[in-house]
Scaffold this active site. Structure first.
Site: not given
Ligand code: BDR
Ligand code: CA
Length: 343
Positions: A242
Site C-alpha cells: 500500500h
Molecule cells: C493502510 O493502512 C495501514 O495499515 C497501512 O500501513 C496503510 O497505510 C492501508 O489501508
C-alpha cells in the site's frame, strides 16, 4: 534532474517501513524527514519504529518529529496490530533507537519546513491524516506551500479493508481526511483500488532472500505476519504494498492510471463513515479536488520495488554515501542534525 525532496507523515507499520526503504534506495528521491502519527499502533510505537528503522538503514540523521496521539474526533482503533504485530513491525526485532525525536511537534515541524521553502518539498502521507489536517488548520498558507501531497488512503470503487466500505487510514481519522481533501492542497490519492494490485508474494520474499543481505532478511521478517494475515483473511500468500506505491508518483508515474475527480469522505457517523467516494458522473457540479490512481501496472511496480531493494545487496553501506552527499548539500537538514546531536 535533482531528486524530489520529500517528507513522509507515517504510522509505521510494516508497509510504512518498506516505504522508507524504497525511498532511500531510489536516486530520484531525497527523504528529508519523517513525522509520525498514531494509526497502525500507538504514537509511542510508531515514533520508536520510525527511529529504529532509520537507524537500521544507517539513516539515523534524518529528523523524526512526533505527532498526534489521537484522531480528531473518533476514538483510536488498535486494529492495525492484527496486521502489523503488537509492536507494529512484524517479527523484526530492531534494537531501541539511540536517537530521539526532535523537540518540535510534527504539526509545527511540517509548518516550519513547508513555509520556509514554498513549493520545494512534497509531502507523502501514509497514515491517518491527523497531523496534516491540524497543520492546515494552524497555518492555512501551508496549502500553497506544499508542492504536492500524495496520500495512501481511501477505497473508491474497491471495498474497504477496515469496514466493508472504508479504508484504514481514512477511516481512522475521517474528519482529518475531510479537512485535507477540501483544503485546496494539490493531492494525488493512492487508494486500495491500486494498492491491492501491488502484491508482494511469498515467492518474491524467497527470491529476495537468495542474496545475503540484512535488508532482505528485514523485509522477510517484517512481512511474515502481514502475509499470514492476508492468507487467512484474503486467501493469497502475499501482502499489498500500500504505502510504497505512493512513491510511484515520483519513481514510476507511467505505471499509474490517474484521473481527476471530486472526491469526498463520509463523516456522517453511519455505517459508511470513512468511505471515500468520487463524483464520477459530476452530479455535484464540484470541481475536481485531486488526482486519483484508479489503476496501476501492479506486477511492474512490485518488480521495480524488488529491483530497488536488491540493489541494496551490499547492505546499508550503499545508502550511506548517497545520503551523506544529499545531506551535505542541504544546510537546513545539516543544522537540524546538529541540533539533534546536541540534545
Ligand atoms: C493502510 O493502512 C495501514 O495499515 C497501512 O500501513 C496503510 O497505510 C492501508 O489501508
Ligand atoms: Ca501506513
Amino acid at each position: 534532474m535533482p531528486p524530489t525532496r520529500i517528507i513522509i507523515d507515517t504510522d509505521p507499520g510494516v508497509d510504512d517501513a518498506l516505504t522508507f526503504l524504497l525511498a532511500l534506495a531510489s536516486p530520484e528521491i531525497q527523504l528529508e524527514a519523517l513525522t509520525t502519527v498514531q494509526g497502525n499502533v500507538a504514537i509511542e510505537k510508531t515514533t520508536r519504529n520510525a527511529l529504529s528503522v532509520l537507524e537500521f538503514l544507517k539513516a539515523g540523521d534524518i529528523p523524526v518529529a512526533r505527532g498526534c496521539s489521537r484522531p480528531l474526533v473518533k476514538a483510536p482503533h488498535a486494529s492495525g496490530e492484527a496486521v502489523h504485530g503488537s509492536g507494529g513491525m512484524g517479527r523484526t526485532n530492531l534494537p531501541d533507537p539511540a536517537s530521539k525525536p526532535i523537540e518540535a511537534h510534527a504539526i509545527d515541524y511540517l509548518i516550519e519546513r513547508f513555509m520556509a521553502e514554498p513549493k520545494q518539498i512534497s509531502l507523502f502521507a501514509i497514515g491517518p491524516l491527523t497531523n496534516v489536517a491540524l497543520a492546515i488548520r494552524k497555518e492555512p498558507r501551508i496549502v500553497d506551500a506544499v508542492r504536492e501531497l500524495v496520500i495512501m488512503g481511501g477505497a473508491i470503487r474497491s471495498g474497504g479493508n477496515i469496514t466493508p466500505l472504508a479504508e484504514f487510514n481514512v477511516h481512522e481519522d475521517p474528519h482529518a481526511a475531510h479537512i485535507v481533501f477540501h483544503s485546496g492542497i494539490p493531492i494525488t490519492l493512492i487508494p486500495l483500488d491500486s494498492t491491492y494490485k501491488c502484491l508482494l508474494t511469498g515467492d518474491d520474499i524467497e527470491r529476495l532472500n537468495k542474496i545475503d543481505s540484512s535488508i532482505a532478511r528485514f523485509v522477510r521478517d517484517a512481512t511474515a505476519d502481514y502475509m499470514a494475515f492476508y492468507l487467512k483473511y484474503e486467501g493469497f500468500n502475499g501482502c499489498a504494498l500500500h504505502d510504497p506505491l505512493t512513491l510511484a508518483a515520483i519513481i514510476a508515474p507511467e505505471l499509474l492510471t490517474l484521473e481527476e475527480h471530486y472526491v469526498s469522505v463520509d463523516i456522517s457517523g453511519g455505517v459508511s463513515t470513512g468511505k471515500t467516494y468520487a463524483d464520477f458522473m459530476k452530479v455535484s457540479k464540484q470541481p475536481a479536488n485531486m488526482k486519483v490512481a484508479l489503476d496501476v501496472k501492479g506486477r511492474e511496480f512490485v518488480e521495480l520495488f524488488l529491483e530497488r531493494i536488491m540493489s541494496l545487496r551490499g547492505g546499508v553501506a550503499r545508502i550511506a554515501p548517497r545520503r551523506r552527499s544529499n545531506l551535505q548539500a542541504d544546510g537546513e537538514i545539516a543544522s537540524s542534525r546538529r541540533s539533534r546531536s546536541s540534545q
